[in-house]
Design a protein around this motif. Sequence first.
Motif: not given
Length: 161
Positions: A51-60, A116-123
């Motif tokens: 999940a942290n990697r996904i969050e970092a990917e969102k930030d990137r 944001d939508v992608y990250i929220m869906d994954v999270l």
Amino acid sequence: MDIQHLVDSLEQALNDSTRVPLSAYLIVNEEKVYSLLDQMRVAVPEEIRRANRIEAEKDRILAQAKEEAERIRELARQEASELVKRDAIVSAAQHRAENIVERARRDSEALRQDADVYIMDVLNRLEEDLTRTLKVVQNGMQKVEADQQAIAQAAASELAH
């Protein structure tokens, strides 16, 4: 190891357990169940790291979108400046530059919203998986505790008679 696989293994261990006749209780392989629980404790932090990697990917992705928007804005400014220098119709050049800047703003906003939508869906999916897994673990632990208590009571009852 995948947490879902571990939950399936725990369920299989319970399914493979011997039933106590005329009851809803099982005799489980304690070592196997505790081993699976230990593996689950290791796997859950991995899910959190994912999940942290996904969050970092969102930030990137957001940073990349901002850079792209700034690049497009700069290109729009340069293009507008050149149009003003080359063309006598200053208002047309300004209008075009404003349109390009606005389009860049909309594009960067759309990209940010998509990220944001992608990250929220994954999270959300990760949260659901973790919640389901935690519930299964808690139910399994409650079942094992209840079984142990029932066995202890049955043994005490047998000794009393």
